[in-house]
Design a protein around this motif. Structure first.
Motif, PDB file in Angstrom:
ATOM      1  N   ILE A  55       0.694   3.924  -2.934  1.00  0.00           N
ATOM      2  CA  ILE A  55       0.313   5.324  -2.689  1.00  0.00           C
ATOM      3  C   ILE A  55       1.446   6.272  -3.083  1.00  0.00           C
ATOM      4  O   ILE A  55       1.214   7.311  -3.714  1.00  0.00           O
ATOM      5  CB  ILE A  55      -0.091   5.526  -1.212  1.00  0.00           C
ATOM      6  N   ASN A 101      -6.377  10.542  -2.979  1.00  0.00           N
ATOM      7  CA  ASN A 101      -5.702   9.588  -2.088  1.00  0.00           C
ATOM      8  C   ASN A 101      -6.710   8.761  -1.293  1.00  0.00           C
ATOM      9  O   ASN A 101      -6.482   7.575  -1.046  1.00  0.00           O
ATOM     10  CB  ASN A 101      -4.740  10.316  -1.152  1.00  0.00           C
ATOM     11  N   LYS A 104      -8.045   6.245  -3.749  1.00  0.00           N
ATOM     12  CA  LYS A 104      -7.025   5.227  -3.989  1.00  0.00           C
ATOM     13  C   LYS A 104      -6.940   4.261  -2.814  1.00  0.00           C
ATOM     14  O   LYS A 104      -6.919   3.031  -2.994  1.00  0.00           O
ATOM     15  CB  LYS A 104      -5.663   5.901  -4.235  1.00  0.00           C
ATOM     16  N   ALA A 105      -6.912   4.791  -1.595  1.00  0.00           N
ATOM     17  CA  ALA A 105      -6.808   3.944  -0.400  1.00  0.00           C
ATOM     18  C   ALA A 105      -8.022   3.022  -0.268  1.00  0.00           C
ATOM     19  O   ALA A 105      -7.869   1.826   0.018  1.00  0.00           O
ATOM     20  CB  ALA A 105      -6.647   4.809   0.849  1.00  0.00           C
ATOM     21  N   VAL A 154       0.844  -1.199   0.000  1.00  0.00           N
ATOM     22  CA  VAL A 154       0.000   0.000   0.000  1.00  0.00           C
ATOM     23  C   VAL A 154       0.879   1.248   0.000  1.00  0.00           C
ATOM     24  O   VAL A 154       0.623   2.207  -0.735  1.00  0.00           O
ATOM     25  CB  VAL A 154      -0.972   0.007   1.208  1.00  0.00           C
ATOM     26  N   GLU A 176      -9.392  -2.693  -8.457  1.00  0.00           N
ATOM     27  CA  GLU A 176      -8.903  -1.469  -7.822  1.00  0.00           C
ATOM     28  C   GLU A 176      -9.110  -0.262  -8.744  1.00  0.00           C
ATOM     29  O   GLU A 176      -9.527   0.809  -8.306  1.00  0.00           O
ATOM     30  CB  GLU A 176      -7.420  -1.662  -7.504  1.00  0.00           C
ATOM     31  N   ILE A 232      -7.820   0.205  -2.780  1.00  0.00           N
ATOM     32  CA  ILE A 232      -6.815  -0.792  -2.384  1.00  0.00           C
ATOM     33  C   ILE A 232      -7.381  -1.715  -1.311  1.00  0.00           C
ATOM     34  O   ILE A 232      -7.244  -2.943  -1.392  1.00  0.00           O
ATOM     35  CB  ILE A 232      -5.530  -0.106  -1.874  1.00  0.00           C
ATOM     36  N   VAL A 233      -8.022  -1.151  -0.304  1.00  0.00           N
ATOM     37  CA  VAL A 233      -8.560  -1.951   0.802  1.00  0.00           C
ATOM     38  C   VAL A 233      -9.608  -2.940   0.286  1.00  0.00           C
ATOM     39  O   VAL A 233      -9.580  -4.124   0.640  1.00  0.00           O
ATOM     40  CB  VAL A 233      -9.158  -1.028   1.896  1.00  0.00           C
TER      41      VAL A 233
END
Length: 164
Positions: free
Chosen positions: A51, A134, A137-138, A47, A114, A141-142
């Motif tokens: 990022i 961000n 994006k986070a 991650v 994703e 990803i999760v």
């Protein structure tokens, strides 16, 4: 009263036997907890790579948002393979072409998931600023990581066939 020995007694209704589910053994639960922890360490470092590369590409090099997210995910995928193979799942079957192919095939699906999730957040929900991108994006990803955990442990990094 006459009793005939050849007659069978009337059937008696019986309740089905209900067997309780076996409780997972403590070593098994401990092993799964350790696996989740190792997956989290490798995934967490992935991650960070994801990022950092994403921000460098999007905000530093001014790449298009989708190009930045896909490229960042692919770079993280490469670093994650090494972490999963040599740390998280080092006790599993040895590295084979099949394992590598499965890892990158399932990781590719994870990148696609994703990317779609990022697109929804960035374009659909208007999360296009530096902070919003961000967060999108986070979150992407999760959500894709849950899929990755299941397929990596189930199909990619299987236990050796010796009954382990």
């Amino acid at each position: 009263m006459t009793v005939h020995l050849s007659e069978r007694p009337a059937p008696v209704a019986t309740l089905p036997v209900v067997r309780p589910r076996p409780v997972p053994s403590v070593p098994r639960v401990r092993r799964l907890a350790l696996e989740v922890a190792r997956f989290s360490v490798v995934g967490g470092s992935g991650v960070v790579v994801n990022i950092l590369f994403f921000n460098l590409a999007l905000h530093g090099l001014t790449w298009a948002p989708m190009a930045a997210t896909v490229a960042a995910s692919c770079v993280a995928m490469g670093t994650n393979y090494l972490g999963f193979r040599y740390f998280a799942y080092r006790d599993r079957a040895s590295r084979t072409r099949r394992q590598i192919a499965l890892f990158f095939a399932f990781s590719g699906l994870g990148v696609a998931m994703e990317s779609v999730l990022f697109y929804v957040g960035y374009h659909g929900l208007g999360m296009s600023g530096p902070l919003g991108s961000n967060i999108a994006k986070a979150l992407s990803i999760v959500l894709a990581s849950a899929f990755r955990f299941v397929v990596y442990r189930t199909w990619v990094f299987q236990h050796a066939r010796n009954g382990r």
